[in-house]
Design an enzyme around this catalytic site. Structure first.
Site, PDB file in Angstrom:
ATOM      1  N   ARG A  90       1.147  -1.480  -0.224  1.00 48.49           N
ATOM      2  CA  ARG A  90       0.038   0.283  -0.292  1.00 48.49           C
ATOM      3  C   ARG A  90       0.801   1.616   0.355  1.00 48.49           C
ATOM      4  O   ARG A  90       0.479   2.396  -0.538  1.00 48.49           O
ATOM      5  CB  ARG A  90      -0.966  -0.130   1.093  1.00 48.49           C
ATOM      6  CG  ARG A  90      -1.493   1.283   2.075  1.00 48.49           C
ATOM      7  CD  ARG A  90      -2.557   1.526   2.666  1.00 48.49           C
ATOM      8  NE  ARG A  90      -3.653   0.113   2.579  1.00 48.49           N
ATOM      9  CZ  ARG A  90      -3.753   0.400   3.725  1.00 48.49           C
ATOM     10  NH1 ARG A  90      -3.731   0.220   5.120  1.00 48.49           N
ATOM     11  NH2 ARG A  90      -4.599  -1.019   4.506  1.00 48.49           N
ATOM     12  N   TYR A  91       2.088   1.542   0.487  1.00 49.33           N
ATOM     13  CA  TYR A  91       2.745   2.459   1.281  1.00 49.33           C
ATOM     14  C   TYR A  91       4.265   2.299  -0.527  1.00 49.33           C
ATOM     15  O   TYR A  91       4.579   1.588   0.132  1.00 49.33           O
ATOM     16  CB  TYR A  91       3.807   2.116   2.517  1.00 49.33           C
ATOM     17  CG  TYR A  91       2.474   2.746   3.448  1.00 49.33           C
ATOM     18  CD1 TYR A  91       1.983   4.559   2.938  1.00 49.33           C
ATOM     19  CD2 TYR A  91       1.591   1.507   3.722  1.00 49.33           C
ATOM     20  CE1 TYR A  91       0.563   4.108   4.496  1.00 49.33           C
ATOM     21  CE2 TYR A  91       0.802   2.484   4.794  1.00 49.33           C
ATOM     22  CZ  TYR A  91       0.650   3.820   5.152  1.00 49.33           C
ATOM     23  OH  TYR A  91      -0.861   4.036   6.338  1.00 49.33           O
ATOM     24  N   ARG A  94       7.257  -0.031   1.811  1.00 46.32           N
ATOM     25  CA  ARG A  94       6.889  -1.155   2.722  1.00 46.32           C
ATOM     26  C   ARG A  94       5.978  -2.006   2.732  1.00 46.32           C
ATOM     27  O   ARG A  94       5.017  -1.344   1.859  1.00 46.32           O
ATOM     28  CB  ARG A  94       6.507  -0.571   4.088  1.00 46.32           C
ATOM     29  CG  ARG A  94       6.356   0.211   4.195  1.00 46.32           C
ATOM     30  CD  ARG A  94       6.991   1.387   5.430  1.00 46.32           C
ATOM     31  NE  ARG A  94       5.354   2.288   5.939  1.00 46.32           N
ATOM     32  CZ  ARG A  94       5.341   3.518   4.692  1.00 46.32           C
ATOM     33  NH1 ARG A  94       5.879   3.882   4.268  1.00 46.32           N
ATOM     34  NH2 ARG A  94       4.148   4.145   5.861  1.00 46.32           N
ATOM     35  N   CYS A 103      -3.391 -18.357  13.793  1.00 49.16           N
ATOM     36  CA  CYS A 103      -2.990 -16.602  15.126  1.00 49.16           C
ATOM     37  C   CYS A 103      -2.853 -17.988  16.541  1.00 49.16           C
ATOM     38  O   CYS A 103      -3.700 -18.538  16.474  1.00 49.16           O
ATOM     39  CB  CYS A 103      -4.096 -15.574  15.597  1.00 49.16           C
ATOM     40  SG  CYS A 103      -4.503 -14.794  14.001  1.00 49.16           S
ATOM     41  N   CYS A 107      -8.885 -13.318  17.833  1.00 41.57           N
ATOM     42  CA  CYS A 107      -9.512 -12.295  18.569  1.00 41.57           C
ATOM     43  C   CYS A 107     -11.063 -11.662  17.622  1.00 41.57           C
ATOM     44  O   CYS A 107     -10.922 -11.658  16.591  1.00 41.57           O
ATOM     45  CB  CYS A 107      -8.762 -10.790  18.215  1.00 41.57           C
ATOM     46  SG  CYS A 107      -6.648 -11.164  18.453  1.00 41.57           S
ATOM     47  N   CYS A 110     -11.175  -8.655  15.028  1.00 40.04           N
ATOM     48  CA  CYS A 110      -9.425  -8.786  13.605  1.00 40.04           C
ATOM     49  C   CYS A 110     -10.564  -8.058  12.693  1.00 40.04           C
ATOM     50  O   CYS A 110     -11.765  -8.376  12.495  1.00 40.04           O
ATOM     51  CB  CYS A 110      -9.399  -9.863  13.969  1.00 40.04           C
ATOM     52  SG  CYS A 110      -7.564 -10.265  12.438  1.00 40.04           S
ATOM     53  N   ARG A 112      -9.199  -8.708  10.809  1.00 40.45           N
ATOM     54  CA  ARG A 112      -8.780 -10.033   8.953  1.00 40.45           C
ATOM     55  C   ARG A 112      -9.530 -10.977   8.877  1.00 40.45           C
ATOM     56  O   ARG A 112      -9.268 -11.876   9.091  1.00 40.45           O
ATOM     57  CB  ARG A 112      -6.975 -10.199   8.072  1.00 40.45           C
ATOM     58  CG  ARG A 112      -6.393  -8.733   7.870  1.00 40.45           C
ATOM     59  CD  ARG A 112      -4.660  -8.943   7.511  1.00 40.45           C
ATOM     60  NE  ARG A 112      -4.178  -8.359   7.306  1.00 40.45           N
ATOM     61  CZ  ARG A 112      -3.775  -8.240   8.262  1.00 40.45           C
ATOM     62  NH1 ARG A 112      -2.387  -8.659   8.658  1.00 40.45           N
ATOM     63  NH2 ARG A 112      -2.774  -6.654   8.304  1.00 40.45           N
ATOM     64  N   ASP A 270     -11.997  -0.647  12.997  1.00 42.86           N
ATOM     65  CA  ASP A 270     -11.553  -0.839  12.090  1.00 42.86           C
ATOM     66  C   ASP A 270     -13.531  -1.421  11.422  1.00 42.86           C
ATOM     67  O   ASP A 270     -14.069  -1.798  12.525  1.00 42.86           O
ATOM     68  CB  ASP A 270     -11.211  -1.428  10.354  1.00 42.86           C
ATOM     69  CG  ASP A 270      -9.605  -1.229  10.418  1.00 42.86           C
ATOM     70  OD1 ASP A 270      -9.218   0.566  10.202  1.00 42.86           O
ATOM     71  OD2 ASP A 270      -9.104  -1.823  10.299  1.00 42.86           O
ATOM     72  N   ASP A 307      -6.454   4.126  10.128  1.00 45.08           N
ATOM     73  CA  ASP A 307      -7.502   3.198   8.888  1.00 45.08           C
ATOM     74  C   ASP A 307      -8.158   3.775   8.214  1.00 45.08           C
ATOM     75  O   ASP A 307      -9.124   3.594   7.941  1.00 45.08           O
ATOM     76  CB  ASP A 307      -6.658   1.882   8.815  1.00 45.08           C
ATOM     77  CG  ASP A 307      -5.295   1.414   8.186  1.00 45.08           C
ATOM     78  OD1 ASP A 307      -4.853   2.288   7.127  1.00 45.08           O
ATOM     79  OD2 ASP A 307      -4.826   0.361   8.670  1.00 45.08           O
ATOM     80  N   LYS A 314      -2.922   4.648   7.065  1.00 43.50           N
ATOM     81  CA  LYS A 314      -2.949   5.094   8.174  1.00 43.50           C
ATOM     82  C   LYS A 314      -3.185   7.309   8.253  1.00 43.50           C
ATOM     83  O   LYS A 314      -2.213   7.605   7.896  1.00 43.50           O
ATOM     84  CB  LYS A 314      -2.235   4.508   8.847  1.00 43.50           C
ATOM     85  CG  LYS A 314      -2.343   3.293   9.230  1.00 43.50           C
ATOM     86  CD  LYS A 314      -1.046   2.489  10.329  1.00 43.50           C
ATOM     87  CE  LYS A 314      -0.788   1.409  10.019  1.00 43.50           C
ATOM     88  NZ  LYS A 314      -0.895   0.814   8.938  1.00 43.50           N
TER      89      LYS A 314
HETATM   90  C1  PLP Z   1      -0.051  -0.286   9.043  1.00 45.20           C
HETATM   91  C2  PLP Z   1       0.724  -0.518   7.882  1.00 45.20           C
HETATM   92  C3  PLP Z   1       1.397  -1.295   7.316  1.00 45.20           C
HETATM   93  C4  PLP Z   1       3.254  -0.174   8.451  1.00 45.20           C
HETATM   94  O1  PLP Z   1       2.928   1.001   8.442  1.00 45.20           O
HETATM   95  P1  PLP Z   1       3.800   2.261   9.320  1.00 45.20           P
HETATM   96  O2  PLP Z   1       3.125   3.232   9.619  1.00 45.20           O
HETATM   97  O3  PLP Z   1       4.772   1.925   8.230  1.00 45.20           O
HETATM   98  O4  PLP Z   1       4.428   1.335  10.694  1.00 45.20           O
HETATM   99  C5  PLP Z   1       2.525  -0.958   5.741  1.00 45.20           C
HETATM  100  N1  PLP Z   1       1.334  -1.495   4.942  1.00 45.20           N
HETATM  101  C6  PLP Z   1      -0.138  -2.154   5.341  1.00 45.20           C
HETATM  102  C7  PLP Z   1      -0.827  -2.277   3.921  1.00 45.20           C
HETATM  103  C8  PLP Z   1      -0.374  -1.440   6.971  1.00 45.20           C
HETATM  104  O5  PLP Z   1      -1.518  -1.525   6.545  1.00 45.20           O
HETATM  105  S1  SF4 Z   2      -5.458  -9.403  15.106  1.00 46.67           S
HETATM  106 FE1  SF4 Z   2      -5.973 -10.602  13.810  1.00 46.67          FE
HETATM  107  S2  SF4 Z   2      -4.570 -11.317  12.870  1.00 46.67           S
HETATM  108 FE2  SF4 Z   2      -3.873 -10.168  14.872  1.00 46.67          FE
HETATM  109  S3  SF4 Z   2      -3.862 -11.963  16.172  1.00 46.67           S
HETATM  110 FE3  SF4 Z   2      -6.045 -11.293  16.412  1.00 46.67          FE
HETATM  111  S4  SF4 Z   2      -7.129 -12.444  15.371  1.00 46.67           S
HETATM  112 FE4  SF4 Z   2      -4.482 -12.734  14.745  1.00 46.67          FE
END
Ligand code: PLP
Ligand code: SF4
Length: 378
Positions: A90-91, A94, A103, A107, A110, A112, A270, A307, A314
């Site tokens: 996305r960025y 990174r 996991c 959670c 979560c 995801r 989220d 986010d 973010k």
């Molecule tokens: C949060 C996130 C990151 C890391 O973001 P930082 O602000 O550098 O900690 C990188 N990629 C994705 C897709 C993210 O959601």
């Molecule tokens: S937040 Fe989601 S991905 Fe992270 S430990 Fe919990 S269940 Fe796993």
């Protein structure tokens, strides 16, 4: 079998167990587990003090999760930013590298939920593809191992991935995004730390949400990682009924610092299918930030971020410290809401006229606000 693996094996997971342990209605137990699986290991279970407490809310499935099934299941549009199944890019510089779907706890909040626990969506077979993608993209200098939880992998598997990444010259830093120090601290063993050490710089971002999670076991795990040379940060999620007030957040942040963990992010929850009951108004988050800055160590203060839905990344949120400003003066308020004026630097527009003597600077007023309010200044 190692102790942590034994603990994991003794987790509450099945329909029968959630009915008997948590009093889930038998008629919804199966639907709940089908929607998002349950896993609570005996260590995390032991942190529950009473039904419905902040620990309970994070790990025990609840019928309310089934109430908003038409909400988005990929609110951050991560799938659209996945050039290969294991990568979210996305960025600019990174990537998130999803290395397992497993996991140590599932959670309830979560973000995801659509992927986590489903090994057809995140799995070992995609790891080579992920490494190849990173190797082919020289702009990627920071790789965040995520999932699932990368520390649910065996040391052997994790080392293969770290070694693979270290063979790519443009990867400068590696981060481990893991909930393990909070939910299964026994997983952080001397062997694991000795292995990670070989692949520095490795940063760890862990995930504590409530002061009750800061146990002697968790402290030991965080200290072992710090001793192994990993800077350890924390990403908290702001959640209704769990940590949506300033006293709880301040206590958590102070306890984390005492465990050598530096608060990094406080996330707005989220918009996620099955987790919307945890959302809080933005005002609550801003109010918490307002009650931290100035009142406790700057080191204890995370960035509060939202986010952006749709995948904008973010976005930092800060209470407003600027009362007013014009070209010459900024009127600011401090943490106690006292007002200060800061005389700005007024830059002259350059002219071709011969250099003149600079005017003498105006004398300092009695109270000059000098602390920067920009969180980036920390
Ligand atoms: C949060 C996130 C990151 C890391 O973001 P930082 O602000 O550098 O900690 C990188 N990629 C994705 C897709 C993210 O959601
Ligand atoms: S937040 Fe989601 S991905 Fe992270 S430990 Fe919990 S269940 Fe796993």
């Amino acid at each position: 079998m190692e102790y942590w693996q034994e603990l994991l094996r003794k987790s509450v997971e099945s329909k029968e167990e959630i009915i008997s342990q948590f009093g889930i209605k038998p008629e919804v137990a199966e639907t709940l587990n089908d929607f998002f699986q349950t896993r609570v290991n005996p260590y995390y279970l032991s942190l529950i003090r009473h039904k419905g407490d902040p620990i309970w809310l994070q790990c025990v499935p609840d019928e309310i999760e089934l109430a908003d099934l038409d909400a988005p299941d990929d609110p951050l549009n991560e799938d659209a930013m996945s050039p290969v199944p294991s990568i979210t890019h996305r960025y600019p510089d990174r990537v998130l590298f999803l290395v397992t779907s497993q996991c140590s706890m599932y959670c309830r909040f979560c973000t995801r939920k659509r992927k986590v626990g489903d090994s057809s969506k995140i799995s070992m077979k995609y790891i080579q593809q992920g490494l190849d993608y990173i190797a082919a993209h020289p702009e990627v200098r920071d790789v965040i191992l995520s999932g699932g939880d990368p520390l649910t992998l065996t040391d052997f598997m994790l080392e293969k991935i770290l070694k693979g990444l270290r063979e790519i010259p443009h990867v400068q830093i590696i981060r481990l995004g893991t909930k393990i120090p909070c939910v299964l601290p026994q997983r952080v063993t001397p062997q694991l730390c000795d292995m990670i050490k070989k692949y520095h710089p490795v940063y760890v971002n862990t995930h504590f949400n409530h002061p009750w999670e800061c146990t002697p076991e968790a402290k030991q795990a965080c200290e072992m990682l710090a001793d192994a040379g990993c800077p350890v940060g924390n990403q908290m999620v702001l959640m209704k009924g769990v940590n949506d007030n300033a006293e709880v957040v301040m206590e958590l942040m102070q306890k984390l610092l005492a465990m050598r963990v530096r608060p990094y992010y406080m996330y707005q929850a989220d918009i996620t299918k099955g987790a919307n009951h945890f959302r809080t108004p933005v005002k609550v988050g801003l109010d918490i930030m307002d009650k931290l800055r100035g009142w406790t160590s700057g080191l204890a203060i995370p960035y509060y971020v939202i986010d952006a839905p749709g995948g904008g990344g973010k976005i930092p949120m800060l209470p407003n410290y600027v009362v007013s400003h014009d070209e010459k003066t900024w009127v600011l308020r401090n943490y106690k809401y006292d007002i200060y004026t800061y005389p700005d630097v007024v830059e002259e527009t350059p002219t071709k006229a011969p250099a003149r003597k600079r005017p003498i600077r105006a004398p300092r007023k009695k109270k000059v606000f000098s602390e920067r309010t920009d969180p980036g200044a920390r």
